[in-house]
Write an enzyme that holds these catalytic residues in place. Structure first.
Site, PDB file in Angstrom:
ATOM      1  N   GLU A 173      11.901   8.869 -29.988  1.00 43.70           N
ATOM      2  CA  GLU A 173      12.781   8.420 -30.589  1.00 43.70           C
ATOM      3  C   GLU A 173      12.660   6.816 -31.292  1.00 43.70           C
ATOM      4  OE1 GLU A 173      15.181  10.524 -31.527  1.00 43.70           O
ATOM      5  OE2 GLU A 173      14.037  11.834 -30.085  1.00 43.70           O
ATOM      6  N   THR A 223       8.132   5.006 -26.385  1.00 49.44           N
ATOM      7  CA  THR A 223       7.655   5.047 -27.866  1.00 49.44           C
ATOM      8  C   THR A 223       8.435   6.488 -28.135  1.00 49.44           C
ATOM      9  OG1 THR A 223       5.209   4.764 -27.250  1.00 49.44           O
ATOM     10  CG2 THR A 223       6.265   6.605 -28.678  1.00 49.44           C
ATOM     11  N   GLY A 280       0.879  -1.507  -0.037  1.00 50.59           N
ATOM     12  CA  GLY A 280      -0.113  -0.098   0.062  1.00 50.59           C
ATOM     13  C   GLY A 280       0.942   1.476   0.039  1.00 50.59           C
ATOM     14  N   ASP A 325       9.801   3.842 -31.837  1.00 51.16           N
ATOM     15  CA  ASP A 325       9.001   2.888 -30.928  1.00 51.16           C
ATOM     16  C   ASP A 325       9.869   1.249 -31.275  1.00 51.16           C
ATOM     17  OD1 ASP A 325       5.919   1.177 -30.268  1.00 51.16           O
ATOM     18  OD2 ASP A 325       7.311   0.059 -31.475  1.00 51.16           O
TER      19      ASP A 325
END
Length: 689
Positions: free
Chosen positions: A472, A470, A449, A474
Site C-alpha cells: 500500500e 512496502t 537462542g 513504500d
C-alpha cells in the site's frame, strides 16, 4: 497455470454459497463452537472458567482488547475448536495456500461473519476482524484484505450502484474471488505512470485490456496465482480519435476483468497467469503475475464513480481534471493503509507478549549465594523491551484514532477529514510498520537462542510482517506525502508574508514556546516537570515546527538554484525526519488523550507510566537535536536519561499485567516460551519429551 478446482471442492463451495443465500449463515454460535458467543455485535457471555478472556473485568483489558470482543471472540474460539486449521510450524507453499483459503472460508461460511458488509457499514469492526485473523496467521489477514478491502473495496468504492448490485453478495460469500491488479513490474508506487491500457471500442461497446510491454506485467497480485476469478485492473483509459489528432489518454482508471472461468477455473482467453513463487514470508497468499492480450470486457465493467464513457465514446466526470480524478481514485483506497497500520500493531502486541513473558520466566545469574534473577530484572533487558511495550500501547491508541477518523470520513465525506485521513494513514502506516519490523528482530535477540526456534514464532512474524513496509505504498514514499502535506499547509499560512510571521507560528503551535526556551526552563530537571504532558508535547511540537520551518526555507532557496525536483531530492532526508517527527507528535497526543479519558484509577496510573516512558524515551533517542537547539541543557538531558531508566524499572513491575491486557490467548499465540504458564514443559513437549 493453476489447476482447476476439484469437483468435490466445487460442490462444497456451491452448497455453502447456497446456504448463505438462504440465510443459513446465521448459525447458532452455541452449536457452532461450543460456547455461547453472540455474532450479532452484542456483548457475549462466556463461561467464567474459560481462560481466554478471563481478564475482561480488568480495565486495561477493556481499553485495549475488549473494545471489539463481539468480533474477536467468535474467531478465536472457532480456531480453538478447530486445531486442524491452525498453521503448523513447517508447511509447504501449496499446502499453506490451501490452508489459508480454508481458514477464510471458515470465517465466512462457518462462523458466519460478513466482512464486506462490515467494511461498508462498520469499518471499525472490519479492522478489528483483520487484527483477530492476523493473530491466527498473517497470511490469512492479508488474504482476507485482498478479497474484501482491495477487490471488494475497489468495486464498492470506485464503482456505482450497478456494480454493487451485481457483485456485492458474490464477493461477500466468496463466490467471486478477486484480485487487485495495480502494481506493475516496471511501476509500483508511481501509479500515474502505469502502462496497461484499456482502449474503448465504440463499435462493440467494449474496452480492450492490453499489456503493451513486459514492464507493464501486473506483478505481486494477491489471489492471482491460484484462487482469483476476477481482477480490478488499473489501466490507462484510451479513447480513440476519429480524426488525425490521435488517441486521447484519460489517465488511470479501474476496470473489472474476469481472469478465470467460473465453471472450470481455467484462465480465460487472452489472460496469462503466472505464479510469483515462494516468498520471504506470507506464503499462504498466492501472489501471481498477469498479462492481458487484447482482452475484451463490457463497457459496464469500468468502475465509473469518478469517470465514465458513454456508448458513443464520450467521456464524463464529476471532477474537472485528470489529477483530481486520480487523487479521488487513490483516496478511496486509503482503507488499506489504515488496515496495515492497525495490523502491524497487532503483530507488535504478539511479539512483545512473547518476549516479555519469556524475559519474566527466564532466570540468569544473580547476586552471590542467592537465587538467579529474571532477565527482565536486568536494566539492559528493560531498556530493550519496555520502551517497545510503551510504544505498542501508544500505537494502539493512535491507530484507534485513525480508524475513528476513517469512519468519520466515510460518513461525512468532508474534504478536511479526507485530507487528514490521507496524510495520517500514510504517516502511521509508514512509521508503525518500520518500528515493528525493527522490534521483531530486537525481540528475537532478547530471547537468545530460544528466540531462534521457529516454534517460538519470531522468524515467521518477522518474515510475514516485513512486506508491510512496502504494501500500500513504500514507506519512504508515504513519509514524503506527509511532509508534502505539512509544507502545503505551511505555504497556505505564510505565502508572501513576513519572516516574523513564521516565528509567530512556531510560538503558537507550541503553546508555551517562549517560556520553554528560556535558560531557567531548559535547565529544569525535576521529575514533576519531565513527566508533565505539557512539557512532553511542547518538546515534540517544537522539534516538528523547527524541522518544518527549516525545510520550507531550504526548499525555497534550493528551488531557485536547482529546480523543484532536485531541491526536493537534496532535502529528502530532512523531509523524512520531519514526517516522522510529526507522526510521533500525533501518537503522543492520542496517548495523552487515552490516559485522560481512562476512568479507572489503577489502569490510568499504568497508562500514565507507559505514556511518560514513550515520550521521554523518544526525546532521549533524539537528544542531539534538542541539545543542538539549546532546548535541553546538559543537566536536563542527563535527568531524562535517568528517568527513562527509572520508568523502565517501574514498568517491569507490572509488565505481565500489561501484556496480558492485549488479550491474545495461548492457543492463538502458540509460541511455547510466550505462554502464560507451563512454558518450559510445553517447549519440551514440542521436541518429544
Amino acid at each position: 497455470m493453476a489447476s482447476p478446482i476439484s469437483d468435490d471442492k466445487k460442490v462444497r463451495r456451491r452448497m455453502q454459497v447456497l446456504s448463505l443465500h438462504l440465510g443459513a449463515n446465521k448459525v447458532s454460535p452455541m452449536s457452532l463452537i461450543g460456547s455461547n458467543i453472540c455474532l450479532s455485535g452484542e456483548e457475549s457471555e462466556l463461561p467464567e472458567e474459560d481462560p481466554v478472556f478471563n481478564d475482561r473485568s480488568n480495565a486495561l483489558f477493556r481499553m485495549v482488547a475488549g473494545k471489539h470482543r463481539s468480533i474477536h471472540e467468535p474467531i478465536l474460539y472457532y480456531f480453538r475448536q478447530h486445531p486442524e486449521l491452525v498453521n503448523p510450524v513447517e508447511m509447504l507453499k501449496d499446502e499453506h495456500r490451501e490452508l489459508t483459503m480454508r481458514q477464510l472460508e471458515a470465517i465466512v461460511w462457518e462462523i458466519g461473519l460478513r466482512p464486506l458488509t462490515l467494511l461498508s457499514q462498520d469499518p471499525a469492526k472490519y479492522f478489528a476482524l483483520t487484527e483477530a485473523v492476523g493473530h491466527v496467521d498473517l497470511s490469512l489477514g492479508i488474504k482476507l484484505g485482498v478479497q474484501y478491502s482491495l477487490w471488494g473495496g475497489s468495486v464498492i468504492n470506485l464503482g456505482t450502484q450497478k456494480h454493487r448490485d451485481k457483485y456485492f453478495e458474490h464477493i461477500e460469500n466468496l463466490e467471486y474471488r478477486g484480485c487487485f491488479a495495480m502494481t506493475e513490474l516496471h511501476h509500483g508506487s508511481n501509479v500515474q505512470a502505469l502502462q496497461t491500457t484499456a482502449t474503448f471500442d465504440k463499435e462493440t461497446d467494449e474496452f480492450v485490456i492490453n499489456t503493451p510491454n513486459e514492464g507493464a506485467t501486473k506483478w505481486w497480485i494477491g489471489n492471482a496465482a491460484v484462487h482469483g476469478q476476477f481482477a480490478t485492473v488499473f489501466a490507462r483509459l484510451i479513447l480513440p480519435s476519429s480524426g488525425s489528432a490521435g488517441d486521447t489518454d484519460m489517465g488511470v482508471h479501474a476496470f473489472i476483468v474476469p481472469i478465470r472461468s467460473l465453471q472450470t477455473h481455467a484462465p480465460l482467453p487472452g489472460v496469462e497467469i503466472r505464479d510469483c513463487g515462494f516468498k520471504v514470508g506470507l506464503n499462504g497468499v498466492d501472489n501471481g503475475a498477469l498479462r492481458f492480450h487484447h482482452v475484451r470486457i463490457p463497457r459496464d465493467n469500468l468502475l465509473n464513480r469518478f469517470g465514465d464513457v458513454s456508448k458513443d465514446g464520450v467521456y464524463s466526470s464529476p471532477l474537472p481534471t485528470l489529477n483530481k480524478r486520480f487523487a479521488a481514485t487513490l483516496g478511496e483506497l486509503v482503507g488499506g493503509r489504515v488496515g496495515l497500520a492497525a495490523g502491524s500493531v497487532g503483530v507488535l502486541k504478539a511479539a512483545a507478549t512473547i518476549a516479555i513473558r519469556y524475559s519474566l520466566l527466564r532466570q540468569q545469574f544473580g547476586p552471590p549465594n542467592k537465587p538467579e534473577i529474571s532477565i527482565l530484572d536486568y536494566q539492559s533487558q528493560q531498556c530493550r523491551l519496555l520502551p517497545m511495550l510503551a510504544s505498542t500501547y501508544a500505537f494502539h491508541f493512535a491507530t484507534d484514532y485513525l480508524v475513528d477518523r476513517y469512519v468519520e470520513m466515510k460518513k461525512t465525506l468532508d474534504d478536511e477529514v479526507i485530507a487528514d485521513v490521507h496524510a495520517l494513514s500514510a504517516g502511521l502506516k509508514a512509521y508503525v510498520t518500520a518500528y515493528t519490523a525493527k522490534s521483531l528482530s530486537i525481540c528475537r535477540e532478547a530471547c537468545g537462542g530460544h528466540g531462534y526456534a521457529a516454534v517460538n514464532r519470531f522468524g515467521s512474524l518477522r518474515n510475514d510482517h516485513d512486506i508491510f513496509q512496502t504494501f500500500e505504498g513504500d514507506n519512504t514514499v508515504l513519509l514524503q506525502q506527509v511532509s508534502a502535506d505539512l509544507l502545503k499547509q505551511f505555504k497556505k499560512k505564510f505565502e508572501g508574508r513576513a519572516l516574523t510571521v513564521t516565528w509567530n507560528y512556531l510560538r503558537d503551535s507550541m503553546g508555551t514556546y517562549l517560556s520553554q526556551t528560556n535558560p531557567v526552563v531548559t535547565h529544569r530537571d525535576g521529575e514533576g516537570h519531565l513527566r508533565d504532558p505539557n512539557f512532553q508535547l511542547d518538546a515534540f511540537r517544537y522539534r516538528t515546527a523547527r524541522l518544518l520551518q527549516t525545510a520550507a526555507f531550504r526548499l525555497r532557496k534550493l528551488t531557485k538554484q536547482h529546480g523543484s525536483f532536485e531541491a526536493w531530492n537534496l532535502c529528502l532526508n530532512h523531509l523524512l525526519t520531519l514526517a516522522e517527527s510529526h507522526i510521533e507528535t500525533v501518537i503522543l497526543e492520542k496517548f495523552i488523550h487515552a490516559v485522560n479519558r481512562c476512568d479507572d484509577k489503577t489502569a490510568k496510573s499504568r497508562l500514565k507510566l507507559l505514556c511518560d516512558l514513550y515520550a521521554l524515551d523518544r526525546i532521549w533517542q533524539d537528544i542531539g537535536t534538542y541539545r543542538n537547539q539549546d532546548y535541553v541543557a546538559p543537566n536536563k538531558a542527563k535527568a531524562i536519561q535517568r528517568l527513562v531508566e527509572h520508568l523502565c524499572h517501574e514498568v517491569r513491575l507490572v509488565a505481565k499485567e500489561l501484556v496480558d491486557a492485549f488479550g491474545i490467548p495461548d492457543f492463538i499465540l502458540r509460541a511455547p516460551i510466550g505462554l502464560k504458564s507451563r512454558q518450559y514443559s510445553e517447549y519440551s513437549h514440542i521436541v518429544g519429551f
